[in-house]
Motif scaffolding. Structure first.
Motif, PDB file in Angstrom:
ATOM      1  N   GLY A   1      10.809  15.928  -6.144  1.00 29.87           N
ATOM      2  CA  GLY A   1      10.832  16.533  -4.817  1.00 29.87           C
ATOM      3  C   GLY A   1      11.744  17.738  -4.731  1.00 29.87           C
TER       4      GLY A   1
ATOM      5  N   LYS B   1       0.804  -1.225   0.000  1.00 32.43           N
ATOM      6  CA  LYS B   1       0.000   0.000   0.000  1.00 32.43           C
ATOM      7  C   LYS B   1       0.841   1.281   0.000  1.00 32.43           C
ATOM      8  N   THR B   2       2.135   1.152   0.211  1.00 35.37           N
ATOM      9  CA  THR B   2       3.004   2.315   0.318  1.00 35.37           C
ATOM     10  C   THR B   2       3.561   2.703  -1.045  1.00 35.37           C
ATOM     11  N   ASP B   3       3.542   3.981  -1.323  1.00 36.37           N
ATOM     12  CA  ASP B   3       4.132   4.494  -2.562  1.00 36.37           C
ATOM     13  C   ASP B   3       5.512   5.048  -2.236  1.00 36.37           C
TER      14      ASP B   3
ATOM     15  N   ALA C   1       7.588   6.633  -3.904  1.00 33.85           N
ATOM     16  CA  ALA C   1       7.843   7.968  -4.472  1.00 33.85           C
ATOM     17  C   ALA C   1       7.612   9.054  -3.426  1.00 33.85           C
ATOM     18  N   THR C   2       6.692   8.828  -2.516  1.00 36.97           N
ATOM     19  CA  THR C   2       6.419   9.788  -1.449  1.00 36.97           C
ATOM     20  C   THR C   2       7.674  10.031  -0.616  1.00 36.97           C
ATOM     21  N   TYR C   3       8.397   8.968  -0.327  1.00 40.09           N
ATOM     22  CA  TYR C   3       9.594   9.072   0.494  1.00 40.09           C
ATOM     23  C   TYR C   3      10.793   9.560  -0.317  1.00 40.09           C
TER      24      TYR C   3
ATOM     25  N   GLY D   1      10.757  11.527  -2.747  1.00 39.73           N
ATOM     26  CA  GLY D   1      10.560  12.944  -3.004  1.00 39.73           C
ATOM     27  C   GLY D   1      10.959  13.838  -1.843  1.00 39.73           C
ATOM     28  N   LYS D   2      11.190  13.251  -0.675  1.00 43.63           N
ATOM     29  CA  LYS D   2      11.560  14.017   0.512  1.00 43.63           C
ATOM     30  C   LYS D   2      13.064  14.000   0.787  1.00 43.63           C
TER      31      LYS D   2
ATOM     32  N   ALA E   1      11.267  10.488  -9.062  1.00 39.78           N
ATOM     33  CA  ALA E   1      10.650  10.843  -7.777  1.00 39.78           C
ATOM     34  C   ALA E   1      11.552  11.764  -6.967  1.00 39.78           C
TER      35      ALA E   1
END
Length: 104
Positions: free
Chosen positions: A52, A11-13, A15-17, A19-20, A48
């Motif tokens: 960010g 369920k985890t993307d 790219a979210t991480y 990008g940080k 990704a």
């Protein structure tokens, strides 16, 4: 595959991480890695990180290396135990070279 950990993973993307991440990034992947496909993951991770706002990303596909950065014929997990190499000298050269360029 039904444990909470696997469910979180699915369920985890990532790219979210990615990008940080604000520091320079080196992304390595073996061309024979059957668990993490280099042709799909390297450009996706680079995109990704850059999305960010971090332009300092280097991606390298290391030829003939498997998931554990060992030179291999097929990259199949059943080959892992039979390989004498623990970690590719090629990968070991790429990392300090990249680090040196970052600190100049």
């Amino acid at each position: 595959m039904c444990t909470p950990w696997y469910q979180f993973l699915y369920k985890t993307d990532p790219a979210t991480y990615f990008g940080k991440v604000a520091c320079p990034v080196l992304v390595l992947n073996g061309s024979k890695d059957l668990q993490v496909d280099a042709s799909k993951n390297l450009p996706t991770i680079s995109k990704a990180v850059k999305a960010g706002g971090n332009p300092h990303v280097t991606v390298k596909e290391l030829v003939k290396l498997n998931h554990f950065f060992q030179e291999s014929e097929t990259g199949h997990p059943n080959e892992y135990a039979s390989l004498k190499e623990t970690f590719s000298p090629t990968a070991l050269t790429v990392m300090p070279t990249w680090i040196t360029t970052q600190i100049k």
